[in-house]
Scaffold this active site. Structure first.
Site, PDB file in Angstrom:
ATOM      1  N   HIS A 145     -41.280  18.145  32.844  1.00 37.05           N
ATOM      2  CA  HIS A 145     -41.077  16.693  33.033  1.00 37.05           C
ATOM      3  C   HIS A 145     -41.667  15.896  31.868  1.00 37.05           C
ATOM      4  O   HIS A 145     -42.029  14.735  32.029  1.00 37.05           O
ATOM      5  CB  HIS A 145     -41.696  16.202  34.341  1.00 37.05           C
ATOM      6  CG  HIS A 145     -41.376  17.051  35.532  1.00 37.05           C
ATOM      7  ND1 HIS A 145     -40.301  16.801  36.365  1.00 37.05           N
ATOM      8  CD2 HIS A 145     -41.964  18.173  36.014  1.00 37.05           C
ATOM      9  CE1 HIS A 145     -40.261  17.726  37.323  1.00 37.05           C
ATOM     10  NE2 HIS A 145     -41.247  18.580  37.129  1.00 37.05           N
ATOM     11  N   SER A 187     -37.581   3.138   5.797  1.00 43.51           N
ATOM     12  CA  SER A 187     -36.881   1.974   6.334  1.00 43.51           C
ATOM     13  C   SER A 187     -36.793   0.937   5.227  1.00 43.51           C
ATOM     14  O   SER A 187     -37.713   0.805   4.422  1.00 43.51           O
ATOM     15  CB  SER A 187     -37.664   1.410   7.516  1.00 43.51           C
ATOM     16  OG  SER A 187     -37.333   0.049   7.711  1.00 43.51           O
ATOM     17  N   ASN A 228     -38.850   8.273   8.881  1.00 45.53           N
ATOM     18  CA  ASN A 228     -37.944   8.555  10.001  1.00 45.53           C
ATOM     19  C   ASN A 228     -37.358   9.970   9.930  1.00 45.53           C
ATOM     20  O   ASN A 228     -36.990  10.428   8.856  1.00 45.53           O
ATOM     21  CB  ASN A 228     -36.788   7.538  10.000  1.00 45.53           C
ATOM     22  CG  ASN A 228     -37.281   6.119  10.232  1.00 45.53           C
ATOM     23  OD1 ASN A 228     -38.293   5.922  10.917  1.00 45.53           O
ATOM     24  ND2 ASN A 228     -36.606   5.152   9.653  1.00 45.53           N
ATOM     25  N   LYS A 283      -6.214  22.244  14.465  1.00 39.82           N
ATOM     26  CA  LYS A 283      -7.111  22.504  13.338  1.00 39.82           C
ATOM     27  C   LYS A 283      -8.196  21.450  13.118  1.00 39.82           C
ATOM     28  O   LYS A 283      -9.360  21.821  12.862  1.00 39.82           O
ATOM     29  CB  LYS A 283      -6.292  22.720  12.067  1.00 39.82           C
ATOM     30  CG  LYS A 283      -5.477  23.998  12.146  1.00 39.82           C
ATOM     31  CD  LYS A 283      -4.297  24.007  11.199  1.00 39.82           C
ATOM     32  CE  LYS A 283      -3.150  24.804  11.762  1.00 39.82           C
ATOM     33  NZ  LYS A 283      -2.312  24.047  12.736  1.00 39.82           N
ATOM     34  N   LYS A 316     -42.524   3.220   7.668  1.00 44.03           N
ATOM     35  CA  LYS A 316     -41.702   4.153   8.430  1.00 44.03           C
ATOM     36  C   LYS A 316     -41.420   5.445   7.674  1.00 44.03           C
ATOM     37  O   LYS A 316     -41.239   5.461   6.470  1.00 44.03           O
ATOM     38  CB  LYS A 316     -40.354   3.492   8.801  1.00 44.03           C
ATOM     39  CG  LYS A 316     -40.455   2.374   9.797  1.00 44.03           C
ATOM     40  CD  LYS A 316     -40.997   2.798  11.155  1.00 44.03           C
ATOM     41  CE  LYS A 316     -40.001   3.579  11.970  1.00 44.03           C
ATOM     42  NZ  LYS A 316     -38.839   2.755  12.369  1.00 44.03           N
ATOM     43  N   TYR A 324       5.512  28.249  21.308  1.00 43.23           N
ATOM     44  CA  TYR A 324       4.955  27.289  20.360  1.00 43.23           C
ATOM     45  C   TYR A 324       5.448  25.873  20.639  1.00 43.23           C
ATOM     46  O   TYR A 324       6.622  25.652  20.887  1.00 43.23           O
ATOM     47  CB  TYR A 324       5.332  27.679  18.921  1.00 43.23           C
ATOM     48  CG  TYR A 324       4.798  26.707  17.890  1.00 43.23           C
ATOM     49  CD1 TYR A 324       3.529  26.872  17.356  1.00 43.23           C
ATOM     50  CD2 TYR A 324       5.548  25.601  17.486  1.00 43.23           C
ATOM     51  CE1 TYR A 324       3.027  25.965  16.431  1.00 43.23           C
ATOM     52  CE2 TYR A 324       5.054  24.695  16.564  1.00 43.23           C
ATOM     53  CZ  TYR A 324       3.787  24.878  16.039  1.00 43.23           C
ATOM     54  OH  TYR A 324       3.289  23.990  15.134  1.00 43.23           O
ATOM     55  N   GLU A 352     -32.293  13.472  13.981  1.00 46.71           N
ATOM     56  CA  GLU A 352     -31.459  12.593  14.807  1.00 46.71           C
ATOM     57  C   GLU A 352     -29.975  12.874  14.581  1.00 46.71           C
ATOM     58  O   GLU A 352     -29.166  12.836  15.505  1.00 46.71           O
ATOM     59  CB  GLU A 352     -31.780  11.127  14.495  1.00 46.71           C
ATOM     60  CG  GLU A 352     -33.186  10.730  14.943  1.00 46.71           C
ATOM     61  CD  GLU A 352     -33.645   9.440  14.287  1.00 46.71           C
ATOM     62  OE1 GLU A 352     -33.032   8.399  14.535  1.00 46.71           O
ATOM     63  OE2 GLU A 352     -34.616   9.485  13.497  1.00 46.71           O
TER      64      GLU A 352
HETATM   65  N1  ARG Z   1       2.249  23.245  10.462  1.00 47.33           N
HETATM   66  C1  ARG Z   1       2.569  23.965  11.652  1.00 47.33           C
HETATM   67  C2  ARG Z   1       1.322  24.098  12.541  1.00 47.33           C
HETATM   68  O1  ARG Z   1       0.263  23.927  12.074  1.00 47.33           O
HETATM   69  C3  ARG Z   1       3.122  25.308  11.329  1.00 47.33           C
HETATM   70  C4  ARG Z   1       4.005  25.870  12.352  1.00 47.33           C
HETATM   71  C5  ARG Z   1       5.297  25.128  12.417  1.00 47.33           C
HETATM   72  N2  ARG Z   1       6.192  25.692  13.364  1.00 47.33           N
HETATM   73  C6  ARG Z   1       7.248  25.066  13.860  1.00 47.33           C
HETATM   74  N3  ARG Z   1       7.937  25.670  14.750  1.00 47.33           N
HETATM   75  N4  ARG Z   1       7.545  23.836  13.497  1.00 47.33           N
HETATM   76  O2  ARG Z   1       1.426  24.375  13.713  1.00 47.33           O
END
Ligand code: ARG
Length: 474
Positions: free
Chosen positions: A153, A274, A282, A322, A280, A314, A287
């Protein structure tokens, strides 16, 4: 690339929303490596001629050298990294370049490239984790006998040592290392050969392509292979948990560096000042590590939600897989390196830590345990007696160890002078079992270290300087 069926070019806004080159150019190395493995397989299988295979291979080598020297120049007319590479290959070797995409689709291609990238990212994180673990062990050994208050605590609970405390984070990171290693083992299957979704009629050798890329085996189901992003989620979940551990350690540093605590001072190179308050110093890096964990868990959630409603196989939503992975990787590797630097550089004020440990009646449990052990008092009663001793010490403005024997005996006559042996913080720490108080040799990490990463030990102070971010994951 797919123009045959279309009379017109995409609208500017269509091209813009469809483009991923700004993001996926980051794995150009993996794209070229996967193409090289694919074309070698096509040549060996006699699906394309040896001459074409050789022309494509040497073209890919040239593109690799170009990208390594100048980076990928983005062409707005080309959607993604796969099209950039193929386009450049056509410029270099002519129509033979068109044979590279035989028995392949961008769907299995991108799934392969991204897996390769994430696998490498896992290895980089493993190295950075090992660096931080090593620094924690070094500092823990240095402070194996430095007494500090242990908290529950955030109230002083029982005295512990700084070494004990730091090694708790070592354990968290050890589990993180295993989570990343598990994820790595699971993701190491090759999507190549799944083609768009249904596989291909060409007599490909999926095992050869998989082996050339260091995968353990080809993925078993083509529909799964092109749509699966579990590997990215596994990575993000492990990253989230790891960043959560870093965030907790960062929070401790922030608290410990505050003036009322004063347990730790970060030297100039890990502090900021600061612009208005000259006094200060920091702990901004701590952080920010704490803050980054919020962004990393946000990245994990982002991919989770992207995936949850997708039918097989897909869909273009998958292109959004990504950015969260790249962001989480960048923030986590930075956080690990900053934390490694901070722990290495931290100056612990063992005097203040000891004073704090002595100030909070933190040996009360030791008094209760002594009554149980030496005077045969039931623990509940011992707890009550000790509570009265704490009250007396508090009202007299002294520590438990400073109470006169008379005063203690007035509370309970079974107390004798031997009690002072357990009332000091050192005696308290020393009395706890070695399994909790001592450092455990970090053999588990060594055993679970992902293949291809460096050994964590032998430890050398100062050897944990951040390495430059490897070009592949940068
Ligand atoms: N740039 C696309 C991705 O990152 C590649 C795959 C594209 N595939 C498709 N069927 N259009 O997913």
């Amino acid at each position: 690339m797919w123009g045959g069926r279309f009379a017109g070019a995409p609208a500017a806004i269509m091209a813009e929303i469809n483009s991923s080159i700004a993001v996926d150019k980051r794995f150009w190395r993996e794209d070229i490596a996967a193409s090289r493995a694919h074309v070698a397989m096509l040549g060996t299988q006699g699906i394309i001629s040896a001459a074409d295979a050789e022309a494509i291979r040497s073209g890919l080598d040239r593109i690799e050298a170009e990208y390594a020297a100048q980076g990928v120049t983005e062409d707005p007319a080309l959607e993604d990294i796969h099209m950039h590479v193929e386009h450049r290959l056509t410029e270099l070797i002519g129509p033979a370049a068109g044979r590279l995409h035989t028995a392949r689709s961008r769907n299995d291609q991108v799934a392969t490239d991204f897996r390769l990238w994430v696998r490498r990212a896992v290895d980089e994180i493993g190295n950075a984790l090992a660096d931080l673990q090593r620094v924690l062990v070094i500092r823990a050994e240095e402070h194996a006998a430095s007494v500090m208050p242990g908290f529950t605590h955030l109230q002083s609970a029982q005295p512990v040592t700084l070494g004990h405390h730091l090694m708790a984070y070592y354990e968290m990171l050890r589990r993180d290392g295993r989570r990343f290693a598990d994820a790595r083992a699971r993701m190491n299957e090759s999507p190549l050969g799944a083609a768009a979704l249904a596989g291909t009629g060409f007599p490909i050798d999926r095992h050869a392509a998989a082996a050339a890329l260091g995968f353990d085996r080809p993925a078993a189901n083509s529909l799964d292979a092109v749509s699966d992003r579990d590997f990215a989620l596994d990575f993000l979940m492990a990253a989230t948990q790891c960043s959560l551990h870093l965030s907790r350690l960062a929070e401790e540093i922030v608290i410990w560096a505050s003036q009322p605590f004063g347990f730790v001072a970060l030297p100039d190179d890990y502090s900021t000042g600061s612009s208005i308050m000259p006094q200060k110093r920091n702990p901004d890096a701590a952080e920010l590590v704490r803050g980054h964990s919020g962004r990393i868990s946000g990245a994990m959630l982002s991919l989770l939600v992207t995936l949850k409603g997708l039918p097989l196989a897909y869909s273009k939503d998958l292109q959004d897989d990504k950015p969260p992975v790249f962001e989480a990787y960048d923030l986590l590797i930075l956080s690990l390196r900053a934390m490694t630097g901070m722990i290495e550089a931290a100056r612990f004020d063992t005097g203040r830590m000891r004073a704090a440990a002595e100030a909070g009646f933190a040996t009360a449990t030791d008094l209760a345990d002594w009554l149980v052990r030496e005077a045969g008092v039931p623990f509940r009663e011992a707890h009550h007696i000790t509570g009265r001793a704490v009250k007396l010490a508090e009202s007299s403005g002294v520590q438990l160890a400073e109470l006169p024997l008379d005063g203690l005996r007035q509370i309970d006559a079974r107390i004798d002078e031997r009690v002072y042996d357990v009332l000091s913080v050192d005696a308290s720490v020393a009395s706890r079992t070695p399994a909790t108080a001592a450092l455990r040799p970090p053999t588990c990490w060594r055993r679970s270290r992902p293949p291809g990463t460096r050994s964590v030990f032998p430890a050398k102070r100062g050897s944990a300087r951040p390495r430059p971010i490897s070009a592949a994951c940068a």
